[in-house]
Design a protein around this motif. Structure first.
Motif, short mmCIF file in Angstrom:
data_model
loop_
_atom_site.label_atom_id
_atom_site.label_comp_id
_atom_site.label_asym_id
_atom_site.label_seq_id
_atom_site.Cartn_x
_atom_site.Cartn_y
_atom_site.Cartn_z
N ASP A 1 0.69 -0.94 -0.10
CA ASP A 1 -0.18 -0.12 0.02
C ASP A 1 0.94 1.23 -0.29
O ASP A 1 1.88 1.32 0.45
CB ASP A 1 -0.93 0.01 1.18
N GLY A 2 0.22 2.28 -0.66
CA GLY A 2 0.95 3.58 -0.41
C GLY A 2 1.56 4.26 -1.94
O GLY A 2 1.34 3.38 -2.82
N VAL A 3 1.87 5.33 -1.85
CA VAL A 3 2.65 5.99 -3.08
C VAL A 3 3.96 5.26 -3.51
O VAL A 3 4.80 4.91 -2.81
CB VAL A 3 2.61 7.21 -2.66
N PRO A 4 3.85 4.95 -4.84
CA PRO A 4 5.24 4.49 -5.38
C PRO A 4 6.19 5.65 -5.50
O PRO A 4 6.71 6.02 -6.82
CB PRO A 4 4.70 3.96 -6.74
N ALA B 1 8.96 16.24 -4.25
CA ALA B 1 7.73 15.39 -3.76
C ALA B 1 6.95 14.83 -4.69
O ALA B 1 6.86 14.99 -5.88
CB ALA B 1 6.70 16.22 -2.94
N HIS B 2 6.23 13.45 -4.40
CA HIS B 2 5.13 13.01 -5.10
C HIS B 2 3.95 13.80 -5.56
O HIS B 2 3.74 15.13 -4.93
CB HIS B 2 4.53 11.80 -4.71
N VAL C 1 10.86 12.47 3.37
CA VAL C 1 10.50 11.19 3.64
C VAL C 1 9.84 11.22 5.38
O VAL C 1 9.07 10.85 5.49
CB VAL C 1 11.69 9.92 3.72
N MET C 2 10.60 12.01 6.02
CA MET C 2 10.24 12.04 7.55
C MET C 2 8.93 13.01 7.47
O MET C 2 8.32 12.64 8.30
CB MET C 2 11.26 12.75 8.53
N TRP C 3 8.66 14.11 6.74
CA TRP C 3 7.61 14.92 6.78
C TRP C 3 6.31 13.66 6.23
O TRP C 3 5.30 14.06 6.83
CB TRP C 3 7.95 15.84 5.60
N ALA C 4 6.77 13.07 5.23
CA ALA C 4 5.64 12.13 4.63
C ALA C 4 5.01 11.18 5.82
O ALA C 4 3.93 10.94 6.21
CB ALA C 4 5.99 11.39 3.69
N MET C 5 5.95 10.78 6.45
CA MET C 5 5.92 9.83 7.60
C MET C 5 5.25 10.38 8.72
O MET C 5 4.26 9.94 9.27
CB MET C 5 7.15 9.08 8.34
N LEU C 6 5.51 11.55 9.16
CA LEU C 6 4.92 12.41 10.31
C LEU C 6 3.52 12.88 9.88
O LEU C 6 2.79 13.01 10.84
CB LEU C 6 5.81 13.37 10.76
N ILE D 1 3.98 5.46 2.14
CA ILE D 1 4.68 5.20 0.99
C ILE D 1 4.74 3.66 0.77
O ILE D 1 4.82 2.94 1.53
CB ILE D 1 6.13 5.87 1.45
N CYS D 2 4.74 3.24 -0.55
CA CYS D 2 5.14 2.16 -0.97
C CYS D 2 6.54 1.54 -0.56
O CYS D 2 7.38 1.73 -1.41
CB CYS D 2 4.79 1.73 -2.36
#
Length: 311
Positions: A53-56, A63-64, A126-131, A136-137
């Motif tokens: 699951d998540g954005v490739p 950014a995506h 990446v940390m921004w997306a996680m928080l 993320i795939c």
């Protein structure tokens, strides 16, 4: 992950690695065991116990497309960066929790050589997306980051233990290949995170012993590990509990507590060593004074005559 990897085999596989994207995720091709082999991305996800699951997301500085509200300033504000944006971003200028998260990120998901004390722009994204809770795939992301190791000579090999699992999955003969064994105490997995979470909860509640439910979970984990060591397949990745962001943040807090305790112990050890050095210096100085007094027929003063055991 496996506790060993094969640097020479991995170098050969990386040099020939190719990713092919398809509607169902894609697959990788690489030279393994004397021929080119194919392994689907879904198998990589299963070996890593990760979801598809998540954005490739391919990584990098951009950014995506679905993350249209991201900017470097937004990312730095999210991770609590307190320094100047111009120049290198120091990991010392973020909160302790983010420093440990960055440590986990750059040693596991985004492994790299060089200075881990610098936060790269990709790390911020990446940390921004996680928080922010963006999915993320991770299998796709790992393969894209793995491709960055191609052609790098005398650099640390990223995902070495993962390659060991790939070889085992494909039945590649590794007999006679140079092997590097990884200390199991340095491995971080879902079991480690869950154990840290339990310890935190016990400390908060003042409980010294785990309850029956925790004992049952530990027995199931021990049974599963025993099956894997004997070559028997364990439960599928879909049936295993995936670590959540709460698990990770709890693990970060536990690691912070452990690091503080270690630093206190380390400081006490350093202080003791300095005291030992000073004591030895005084003993040497007294010995030199005695030699000088004997050579020049001088009398020692009270300080020079002081017994060494007085220290």
């Amino acid at each position: 992950m496996e506790n060993d990897y094969y640097p020479d085999l991995v170098s050969g596989s990386l040099s020939s690695l190719r990713f092919v994207g398809t509607t169902d995720g894609g697959y990788i091709e690489a030279f393994m065991g004397g021929r080119v082999r194919v392994i689907p991305l879904s198998a990589i996800a299963s070996l890593c116990n990760l979801s598809m699951d998540g954005v490739p997301f391919r990584g990098g500085l951009r950014a995506h497309d679905s993350w249209d509200n991201y900017s470097l300033q937004e990312g730095l504000a999210t991770i609590g960066y307190r320094g100047n944006v111009i120049g290198k971003l120091s990991v010392n200028l973020v909160p302790t929790e983010i420093r440990i998260l960055h440590y986990l990120l750059t040693y596991t998901i985004l492994p790299r050589g060089g200075n881990h004390g610098v936060i790269q722009h990709e790390d911020v994204l990446v940390m921004w997306a996680m928080l922010k809770g963006y999915k993320i795939c991770w299998p796709f992301f790992i393969i894209q980051h793995m491709l960055k190791f191609q052609g790098k000579v005398n650099k640390p090999i990223g995902y070495g233990p993962l390659w060991s699992k790939i070889y085992k999955y494909l039945g590649v003969d590794v007999q006679g290949a140079r092997k590097v064994v990884i200390d199991s105490r340095r491995c971080i997995d879902a079991t480690t995170i869950k154990q840290m979470r339990r310890q935190l909860e016990q400390q908060a509640q003042g409980v010294d012993e785990v309850d029956e439910e925790e004992n049952r979970l530990e027995e199931e984990e021990a049974t599963q590990m025993g099956q894997e060591e004997e070559g028997q397949p364990g439960p599928s990745s879909s049936s295993q509990e995936q670590p959540t962001m709460r698990d990770i943040m709890n693990a970060i807090q536990a690691m912070e507590l452990n690091m503080n305790q270690r630093m206190d112990h380390y400081q006490a050890s350093i202080d003791q060593r300095f005291q030992n050095v000073e004591r030895e210096q005084r003993r040497i100085w007294r010995s030199v004074r005695r030699m000088e007094a004997w050579t020049f027929n001088e009398e020692l003063n009270e300080d020079d005559n002081q017994d060494e055991d007085d220290d």
